[in-house]
Write a protein that holds these residues in place. Structure first.
Motif, PDB file in Angstrom:
ATOM      1  N   LYS A  35       0.829  -1.202   0.000  1.00 31.62           N
ATOM      2  CA  LYS A  35       0.000   0.000   0.000  1.00 31.62           C
ATOM      3  C   LYS A  35       0.863   1.251   0.000  1.00 31.62           C
ATOM      4  O   LYS A  35       0.608   2.211   0.735  1.00 31.62           O
ATOM      5  CB  LYS A  35      -0.976  -0.017   1.177  1.00 31.62           C
ATOM      6  N   LEU A  36       1.899   1.228  -0.834  1.00 32.64           N
ATOM      7  CA  LEU A  36       2.750   2.389  -1.075  1.00 32.64           C
ATOM      8  C   LEU A  36       2.290   3.012  -2.390  1.00 32.64           C
ATOM      9  O   LEU A  36       2.312   2.359  -3.432  1.00 32.64           O
ATOM     10  CB  LEU A  36       4.217   1.979  -1.169  1.00 32.64           C
ATOM     11  N   VAL A  52      11.767   5.503   1.775  1.00 31.49           N
ATOM     12  CA  VAL A  52      11.129   5.286   0.472  1.00 31.49           C
ATOM     13  C   VAL A  52      10.462   6.580   0.027  1.00 31.49           C
ATOM     14  O   VAL A  52       9.754   7.230   0.823  1.00 31.49           O
ATOM     15  CB  VAL A  52      10.077   4.162   0.538  1.00 31.49           C
ATOM     16  N   THR A  53      10.667   6.967  -1.223  1.00 36.50           N
ATOM     17  CA  THR A  53       9.971   8.124  -1.778  1.00 36.50           C
ATOM     18  C   THR A  53       8.703   7.665  -2.488  1.00 36.50           C
ATOM     19  O   THR A  53       8.682   6.633  -3.147  1.00 36.50           O
ATOM     20  CB  THR A  53      10.844   8.902  -2.775  1.00 36.50           C
ATOM     21  N   ILE A  60       8.680   8.186   3.238  1.00 36.04           N
ATOM     22  CA  ILE A  60       8.174   7.186   4.176  1.00 36.04           C
ATOM     23  C   ILE A  60       9.332   6.404   4.785  1.00 36.04           C
ATOM     24  O   ILE A  60      10.298   6.059   4.090  1.00 36.04           O
ATOM     25  CB  ILE A  60       7.224   6.195   3.454  1.00 36.04           C
ATOM     26  N   TYR A  61       9.213   6.127   6.077  1.00 34.50           N
ATOM     27  CA  TYR A  61      10.124   5.181   6.722  1.00 34.50           C
ATOM     28  C   TYR A  61       9.421   3.833   6.816  1.00 34.50           C
ATOM     29  O   TYR A  61       8.307   3.730   7.348  1.00 34.50           O
ATOM     30  CB  TYR A  61      10.525   5.646   8.127  1.00 34.50           C
ATOM     31  N   THR A 347       7.365  -1.900  -6.687  1.00 30.98           N
ATOM     32  CA  THR A 347       6.405  -2.025  -7.773  1.00 30.98           C
ATOM     33  C   THR A 347       5.649  -0.716  -7.941  1.00 30.98           C
ATOM     34  O   THR A 347       5.399   0.014  -6.973  1.00 30.98           O
ATOM     35  CB  THR A 347       5.419  -3.175  -7.534  1.00 30.98           C
ATOM     36  N   ASP A 348       5.277  -0.425  -9.177  1.00 30.55           N
ATOM     37  CA  ASP A 348       4.742   0.880  -9.546  1.00 30.55           C
ATOM     38  C   ASP A 348       3.230   0.823  -9.695  1.00 30.55           C
ATOM     39  O   ASP A 348       2.710   0.478 -10.752  1.00 30.55           O
ATOM     40  CB  ASP A 348       5.395   1.328 -10.861  1.00 30.55           C
ATOM     41  N   SER A 349       2.519   1.165  -8.618  1.00 26.98           N
ATOM     42  CA  SER A 349       1.063   1.235  -8.681  1.00 26.98           C
ATOM     43  C   SER A 349       0.562   2.000  -7.463  1.00 26.98           C
ATOM     44  O   SER A 349       1.329   2.332  -6.555  1.00 26.98           O
ATOM     45  CB  SER A 349       0.441  -0.167  -8.702  1.00 26.98           C
ATOM     46  N   ALA A 350      -0.729   2.274  -7.452  1.00 25.66           N
ATOM     47  CA  ALA A 350      -1.325   2.940  -6.295  1.00 25.66           C
ATOM     48  C   ALA A 350      -1.266   2.057  -5.058  1.00 25.66           C
ATOM     49  O   ALA A 350      -1.388   2.546  -3.934  1.00 25.66           O
ATOM     50  CB  ALA A 350      -2.773   3.317  -6.607  1.00 25.66           C
TER      51      ALA A 350
END
Length: 360
Positions: A35-36, A52-53, A60-61, A347-350
């Motif tokens: 859920k990033l 994490v950006t 985010i940590y 991974t690249d998603s909502a």
């Protein structure tokens, strides 16, 4: 069938089976966090956990147990929409003592924006915050649009910083001009000043290290080989893997292996005198989006290709040997190798994930 021919065929089949087994080698994956929202970059902290950006502008940590906490960060000029937003996080080489890091992001407005880089200090313990932020680079000129920012970064052995910059999509001809930062890789000191030995110190954009780039999405320094490796998106076809050298012209848009999205030619030339030829090209485009070193090999993550590829080095060239993670069916924004040689992908998603990958 003659005995020698039979032996040759048998040996060839064994060799081919070996290649296929390597290409389809299985991996073990462990989801660390989920859920990033569109994660873009990450860095492992020496005390444990990750920074994490998220492209939307959040830092985010992620703790070792996968729990998430926001990191306080102020970027008043952040421009976040479409491809624009918060990009790379990179710890300084002496982070353990200075807590210094650098961040790249899209800055400005819809009418006038480009890539900015700030440095700051991460607080000593959670809940974390980034303090003492100051701008050390702004790509010029400011332009309209929200595409092709580049924004990957890498430290060199001399403690200077490379910053990759996109061509802004509709401004591609500027990638060949030395009076701006569009379609360039620039090199600066940590305080933002320009090194005296930059190849174009005399130009109007003295930070330029190399030029003729389209949209760089992978950039690393290989200490073992004292080499800079990079990949960038082509248009329709022609994604490139390159070795970057000071002063090099990498051809965009006067030489390319890709064509325009309309089907028209961008250039009639794949290569030209004075232009550095790519070491490897992807056609059709897989949209390489991350680059890391692992045991001397290159790992390349792909968005459109939805896989992780592995390349082995020989005689100043890279050969594709293995592919992983296609079973996930996910766009893979980044691949990262931690200081203890563990491999992670974003991974690249909502509903993006941070995943640990154990390679064979």
């Amino acid at each position: 069938m003659s005995r020698p021919l039979g032996i040759i065929i048998a040996v060839s089949l064994v060799f081919l089976v070996g290649i296929l087994q390597g290409a389809m080698a299985s991996t073990k994956t462990t989801v660390i966090a989920e859920k990033l929202a569109f994660p873009w970059s990450m860095a492992a902290l020496p005390e444990g956990g990750f920074v994490v950006t998220l492209r939307g502008g959040q830092l985010i940590y992620v703790a070792p147990n996968g729990s998430k906490q926001p990191i306080e960060l102020s970027l008043p000029d952040l421009y976040a929409t479409a491809q624009a937003g918060l990009f790379e996080v990179l710890l300084a080489p002496d982070f353990a003592s200075t807590r210094e890091l650098v961040l790249s992001y899209a800055c400005g407005s819809e009418a006038a924006n480009n890539t900015c880089v700030v440095k700051g200090n991460l607080s000593a313990q959670a809940p974390y915050s980034v303090i003492n932020t100051q701008n050390i680079f702004t790509a010029l000129p400011k332009k309209a649009g929200a595409a092709h920012f580049g924004a990957r970064m890498a430290w060199l052995a001399d403690d200077t910083l490379l910053i990759a910059l996109g061509d802004g999509f509709v401004h591609r001809e500027q990638a060949q001009q030395l009076d701006n930062h569009l379609g360039k890789i620039v090199r600066i000191h940590r305080d933002g000043s320009t090194p005296d030995d930059n190849p174009y110190k005399h130009s109007q954009a003295s930070q330029i290290f190399s030029y003729g780039h389209r949209n760089v999405q992978g950039l690393i320094y290989d200490e073992q080989r004292d080499a800079i490796w990079q990949h960038e998106h082509g248009p329709k076809g022609g994604d490139e893997l390159n070795k970057i050298v000071a002063g090099g012209n990498y051809g965009w848009p006067i030489a390319t292996y890709g064509i325009d999205y309309t089907g028209a030619k961008v250039s009639p030339f794949n290569q030209l005198p004075g232009v550095k030829a790519p070491l490897y090209t992807w056609t059709p485009s897989l949209a390489p989006a991350g680059l890391a070193l692992y045991n001397g090999d290159l790992l390349v993550s792909h968005l459109v290709g939805r896989r992780l590829q592995r390349f082995r080095y020989s005689h100043d060239s890279w050969t594709l040997t293995d592919e992983y993670l296609s079973e996930l069916g996910q766009r893979i924004r980044a691949v990262y190798t931690s200081p203890d040689n563990e491999v992670y992908v974003l991974t690249d998603s909502a509903e993006g994930q941070l995943i640990k990958v154990e390679l064979p």
